[in-house]
Design a protein around this motif. Structure first.
Motif, short mmCIF file in Angstrom:
data_model
loop_
_atom_site.label_atom_id
_atom_site.label_comp_id
_atom_site.label_asym_id
_atom_site.label_seq_id
_atom_site.Cartn_x
_atom_site.Cartn_y
_atom_site.Cartn_z
N ASN A 103 0.78 -1.23 0.00
CA ASN A 103 0.00 0.00 0.00
C ASN A 103 0.81 1.27 0.00
OD1 ASN A 103 -2.59 -0.66 -0.24
ND2 ASN A 103 -2.94 -1.00 1.94
N ARG A 104 1.89 1.27 0.76
CA ARG A 104 2.59 2.54 0.89
C ARG A 104 3.57 2.77 -0.26
NH1 ARG A 104 7.50 1.49 4.63
NH2 ARG A 104 7.42 -0.75 4.90
N PHE A 105 3.73 1.79 -1.13
CA PHE A 105 4.73 1.92 -2.18
C PHE A 105 4.38 2.93 -3.29
CE2 PHE A 105 6.43 -2.52 -1.07
CZ PHE A 105 7.16 -1.97 -0.05
N PRO A 106 3.12 2.96 -3.75
CA PRO A 106 2.83 3.93 -4.82
C PRO A 106 3.26 5.33 -4.42
CG PRO A 106 0.96 2.49 -4.50
CD PRO A 106 1.93 2.15 -3.42
N ARG A 107 2.97 5.68 -3.20
CA ARG A 107 3.31 6.99 -2.71
C ARG A 107 4.83 7.17 -2.68
NH1 ARG A 107 1.98 10.90 1.08
NH2 ARG A 107 3.41 12.52 0.40
N LEU A 108 5.50 6.15 -2.17
CA LEU A 108 6.95 6.21 -2.06
C LEU A 108 7.60 6.36 -3.42
CD1 LEU A 108 9.20 4.81 0.27
CD2 LEU A 108 9.36 3.36 -1.70
N VAL A 109 7.12 5.56 -4.38
CA VAL A 109 7.68 5.60 -5.72
C VAL A 109 7.42 6.96 -6.36
CG1 VAL A 109 7.44 4.66 -8.04
CG2 VAL A 109 7.61 3.13 -6.11
N ARG A 110 6.23 7.48 -6.14
CA ARG A 110 5.90 8.79 -6.70
C ARG A 110 6.87 9.85 -6.20
NH1 ARG A 110 3.98 13.22 -4.48
NH2 ARG A 110 2.88 14.71 -5.81
N ASP A 111 7.05 9.88 -4.86
CA ASP A 111 7.93 10.89 -4.28
C ASP A 111 9.36 10.74 -4.80
OD1 ASP A 111 5.76 11.72 -2.99
OD2 ASP A 111 6.42 11.19 -0.96
N LEU A 112 9.82 9.50 -4.85
CA LEU A 112 11.18 9.23 -5.29
C LEU A 112 11.37 9.65 -6.73
CD1 LEU A 112 12.36 5.78 -3.98
CD2 LEU A 112 13.35 8.02 -3.57
N ALA A 113 10.40 9.29 -7.56
CA ALA A 113 10.50 9.59 -8.98
C ALA A 113 10.60 11.10 -9.17
CB ALA A 113 9.30 9.02 -9.72
N GLU B 197 8.45 -7.86 8.61
CA GLU B 197 9.87 -7.76 8.33
C GLU B 197 10.18 -7.43 6.87
OE1 GLU B 197 12.25 -8.18 10.66
OE2 GLU B 197 10.71 -8.48 12.19
N ILE B 198 9.23 -7.68 6.00
CA ILE B 198 9.54 -7.64 4.58
C ILE B 198 9.51 -6.21 4.01
CG2 ILE B 198 7.18 -8.05 3.76
CD1 ILE B 198 10.36 -9.60 2.34
N GLY B 199 8.86 -5.31 4.74
CA GLY B 199 8.69 -3.95 4.24
C GLY B 199 10.00 -3.26 3.87
N ASP B 200 10.92 -3.21 4.80
CA ASP B 200 12.17 -2.49 4.56
C ASP B 200 12.98 -3.04 3.40
OD1 ASP B 200 11.54 -0.73 6.47
OD2 ASP B 200 12.76 -1.63 8.05
N PRO B 201 13.17 -4.36 3.33
CA PRO B 201 13.90 -4.87 2.18
C PRO B 201 13.25 -4.49 0.86
CG PRO B 201 13.65 -6.59 3.81
CD PRO B 201 12.88 -5.42 4.30
N LEU B 202 11.93 -4.52 0.81
CA LEU B 202 11.26 -4.17 -0.44
C LEU B 202 11.46 -2.70 -0.78
CD1 LEU B 202 7.91 -6.17 -0.41
CD2 LEU B 202 9.92 -6.52 -1.82
N VAL B 203 11.42 -1.85 0.24
CA VAL B 203 11.67 -0.44 0.00
C VAL B 203 13.06 -0.27 -0.62
CG1 VAL B 203 12.10 1.78 1.12
CG2 VAL B 203 10.14 0.42 1.79
N HIS B 204 14.03 -0.98 -0.05
CA HIS B 204 15.39 -0.93 -0.58
C HIS B 204 15.43 -1.32 -2.06
CE1 HIS B 204 18.49 0.17 2.14
NE2 HIS B 204 18.02 -0.57 3.12
N LEU B 205 14.74 -2.41 -2.37
CA LEU B 205 14.77 -2.91 -3.74
C LEU B 205 14.10 -1.93 -4.69
CD1 LEU B 205 14.13 -6.74 -3.37
CD2 LEU B 205 16.26 -5.54 -3.85
#
Lengths: 665, 141
Positions: A353-363, A388-396
């Motif tokens: 869920n939080r990734f679309p936002r993260l990717v948008r900001d990063l982009a 536990e999986i959240g942080d590694p995925l953010v890294h990737l």
């Protein structure tokens, strides 16, 4: 009223709404003219405001209110959506998130929102001075009436009016000989509360309770009653000298856009009603405290231990009745186990869920164009893994954005769509869950990785020659490795990927990379479904029993002493055409030797794998397969070499679980 | 004046004490699973009603030499912050009330004072009070 009971619900629901707002905002960004989306956001913001207000988080309520105002203008096409506006709204949502977090952590949910509120106001009215004037004016009027009404209360009043309430300003004067004024005031309040809703008092309730006022006080009351009725009711309180009730028309307080707001609020309410009915149909589930589930799991694991014990007894006793009962119990408890494990499963959506936002900001930050596609968000994983999986995925994801995808110009030059795509995919397979991060960027530069690895001393140049592509890609997971020439904020500090690898391996997972130059890379993660109950092989070394997780075992074989040879002091065997190094568990674990008869000739070798490397663990005997419940060794003993935890066997003894990954360098 | 309740136990001839609030239970010694590559005073782990608890040999932790485990040997399960731990002692005696004023702070240098809070004098007995926080510092290995 004690609100603490509702606090948890408030936090949960606020988070749901925030998530919804975030999701919809992202949609809105791609489809700015869709008023349905704005309506959706408006509805969530509105509910959020209402909840925050009733819970007494005024800052939260007023910020949401401001945001709502802006959304309102957007909705009526009085404002055109620009990236600036989107940014401010996103920032606003961040603030609200922060506040909710603060509330969750037991804080007061207060944040310095002056800046953001100003920005919001500016949007509402570009010549913000004008708007502020109107606001000030309305406040002045209120001040004149001794009652300051803030934005939030103001909106409450507005809404109440729609439902037939009227606002009365009541001034009560007590007899000057009255001894306990606060008590009389309290009685007045009580009666007033029966008649309607008190929204404001002057002086404040606290001051009144402390007897900190003269002979008179005023209050604003929302009520559907008649003016007369209120007057007589209040005058009935003894020692009250005078009650003046006046109906507040508040014409003077009406802001310019009030007419709009009114109609919209009613609209919003209508929609809310329909949303509510939708909710009722949808939710046949209940929220359960995660601690309760953990507790259930713990209790159940004890049951499994006892089951193991019973099975042993039944086998020994050879009583058919007992055996049958135990067998039946085993079947039921297996079903029960599935159920309990299932209850702890949560969709990866929670993390995604939080990734679309993260990717948008990063982009935005990197000035790249990217589209994030997510598949299989409904795939379920054990909560322990999810956490536990959240942080590694953010890294990737960061890695894919920063290193994987090219800039828009580069992409154009190489005949690709200007907008890059990152695909985040999750799916089930056997006893595992797979998550893939796929980008259509430039791929991994084999030569660059190699030269860097040699330069950093990760491998020698001789070794480099014999490596397969896969093995070379895997080098980017080694610590102290980063191929980004420039170190950016986002990634490239050389700490990222090796941390990802370590984390995933500590979860019992495996990560591999595939890459095609010019076409992109695939990061492939394999994770176990659960971490709490694992299938394992019990082995014996001298007098000690150890458990080796099935997930890492490739094969078990018998080896006679004479095929063991040494290579540079390292004992190895040849097995299926491969040279497999041996690890003697009795040596690495310093197992005291027992007097049992020596059998030097034959050994059991458990071949375990980590990635593409294998190693053989030499044990004395193999006891068999068992489902074991993973228990931690407690805070006192952590970081033990090659031990990942412990479990309790059927006979009540503790067996240690071997983390075979640590034998493979 | 509030009295301190102390669980008294013996290591050889000496008497030691732990604050009763920190003591969870007292167990007989049972099967201990050795933990490889742990510090030498860590005897291993035991199954305590479904929980896995590390056990340390208090004698070897305090450098008091080795003793045979006997009928009287007990494991005192203590809890400090979130960590539960079993301490092997030669024998548990009783629970005694101690006036906090009767506790003498250890000043002597030839005494490993790190682990001790002080010495309590009760009816002629000398009870060394153990400082659990120090004792439970995670082993560095």
């Amino acid at each position: 009223m004690d609100l603490s009971n509702y606090l948890e619900m408030f936090i949960e629901e606020s988070k749901d709404h925030l998530q919804a707002i975030n999701d919809e905002l992202l949609k809105l960004e791609t489809d700015p003219n869709n008023t349905a989306i704005i309506n959706e956001i408006f509805r969530s913001a509105h509910t959020l405001k209402g909840m925050a207000g009733s819970m007494g988080f005024d800052d939260l309520a007023s910020l949401t209110h401001q945001m709502e105002n802006v959304l309102d203008l957007l909705r009526n096409s009085k404002l055109v959506i620009t990236t600036e506006i989107m940014d401010v709204i996103f920032k606003c949502v961040d603030f609200i998130e922060k506040m909710v977090d603060s509330v969750e952590q037991g804080g007061d949910g207060k944040e310095n929102v002056v800046d953001i509120v100003q920005q919001l106001e500016q949007i509402q009215n570009p010549s913000s001075a004008h708007h502020a004037d109107v606001l000030d004016a309305s406040l002045e009027v209120a001040v004149a009436a001794e009652l300051v009404i803030d934005e939030y209360q103001y909106s409450v009043i507005n809404e109440a009016r729609k439902t037939g309430n009227q606002v009365f300003q009541i001034t009560v004067t007590l007899d000057e000989r009255c001894v306990m004024k606060s008590i009389r005031a309290y009685m007045v309040f009580q009666i007033a509360e029966e008649l309607g809703e008190i929204i404001q008092t002057h002086p404040t309730v606290e001051q009144i309770e402390e007897d900190n006022f003269g002979d008179s006080f005023s209050l604003l009351l929302l009520s559907q009653r008649e003016i007369k009725e209120i007057q007589t009711q209040l005058a009935n309180v003894s020692e009250v000298k005078e009650v003046i009730v006046s109906e507040q028309i508040h014409q003077e307080m009406v802001l310019g856009k009030e007419v709009d707001t009114q109609t919209q609020i009613t609209q919003a309410q209508d929609k809310e009603d329909s949303a509510d009915s939708k909710k009722k149909q949808r939710s046949k589930s209940i929220r359960v405290d995660i601690d309760k589930l953990d507790h259930l799991m713990n209790l159940f694991s004890e049951l499994i231990i006892d089951r193991g014990r019973l099975e042993q007894i039944a086998r020994k006793s050879e009583l058919s009745e007992l055996t049958e009962t135990v067998e039946h119990m085993t079947r039921i408890s297996t079903d029960l186990q599935d159920l309990v494990l299932n209850m702890r499963m949560v969709p990866v959506e929670q993390v995604f869920n939080r990734f679309p936002r993260l990717v948008r900001d990063l982009a935005k930050e990197l000035n790249k164009k990217v589209q994030l596609v997510m598949e299989g968000a409904e795939t379920e994983l054990d909560r322990t893994v999810i956490d536990e999986i959240g942080d590694p995925l953010v890294h990737l994801l960061r890695n894919a954005l920063d290193h994987g995808l090219e800039s828009a110009e580069e992409r154009k030059a190489s005949n690709k769509n200007e907008e890059g795509t990152i695909l985040l995919k999750a799916y089930h397979g056997g006893n595992h869950v797979f998550i893939e991060v796929i980008d259509d960027g430039k791929g991994i530069n084999r030569e660059k990785v190699l030269s860097k690895a040699i330069e950093r001393g990760v491998i020698s140049s001789e070794e480099a020659k014999s490596l397969s592509d896969q093995q070379i890609y895997a080098l980017i997971f080694s610590s102290g490795f980063s191929t980004a020439d420039k170190i950016s904020d986002i990634s490239g500090r050389g700490v990222g990927l090796d941390v990802v690898k370590t984390k995933i391996e500590s979860l019992g997972g495996v990560i591999t990379i595939d890459s095609t130059p010019g076409q992109g890379s695939i990061f492939h993660i394999q994770l176990p479904l659960t971490l709490s109950i694992i299938n394992s092989m019990l082995v014996r070394v001298e007098d000690e029993t150890y458990a080796i997780p099935f997930s890492s075992i490739v094969e078990i074989t018998m080896v006679s002493q004479d095929i063991v040879s040494t290579l540079h002091g390292q004992r190895v065997i040849q097995f299926r055409g491969q040279v497999v190094p041996l690890v003697y568990l009795n040596e690495v674990f310093h197992v005291p030797s027992s007097e049992t008869e020596f059998n030097e000739q034959q050994h059991y070798v458990i071949i375990v794998r980590k990635g593409t490397k294998t190693v053989g663990l030499v044990v004395d005997s193999v006891l068999g397969q068992q489902e074991v419940v993973l228990k931690s060794l407690g805070g006192f003993l952590d970081n033990l070499y090659a031990i990942s935890g412990a479990t309790i066997l059927g006979n009540g003894e503790v067996a240690l679980i071997i983390d075979s990954n640590q034998f493979i360098k | 004046m509030e009295m301190l309740k102390i669980v008294a136990f013996k290591l050889g001839d000496e008497e030691y004490g732990l604050d009763i609030d920190q003591v969870q239970s007292i167990e007989r010694i049972e099967h201990i699973t050795r933990v490889p590559n742990a510090p030498s005073y860590v005897k291993g782990v035991i199954n305590l009603r479904g929980k896995v608890n590390p056990i340390i040999d208090l004698r070897s932790k305090l450098n008091l030499g080795v003793a045979q485990y006997t009928e009287n040997t007990r494991v005192i399960i203590v809890k400090y912050e979130d960590i539960e731990l079993g301490l092997i002692v030669d024998q548990t005696s009783d629970v005694i009330d101690i006036d906090p004023k009767a506790i003498e702070i250890i000043s002597s240098d030839n005494f490993n004072a790190d682990y001790f809070r002080g010495i309590a004098k009760v009816d002629g007995r000398l009870v060394i009070l153990i400082k659990l926080a120090e004792l439970m510092q995670t082993p560095t290995n």
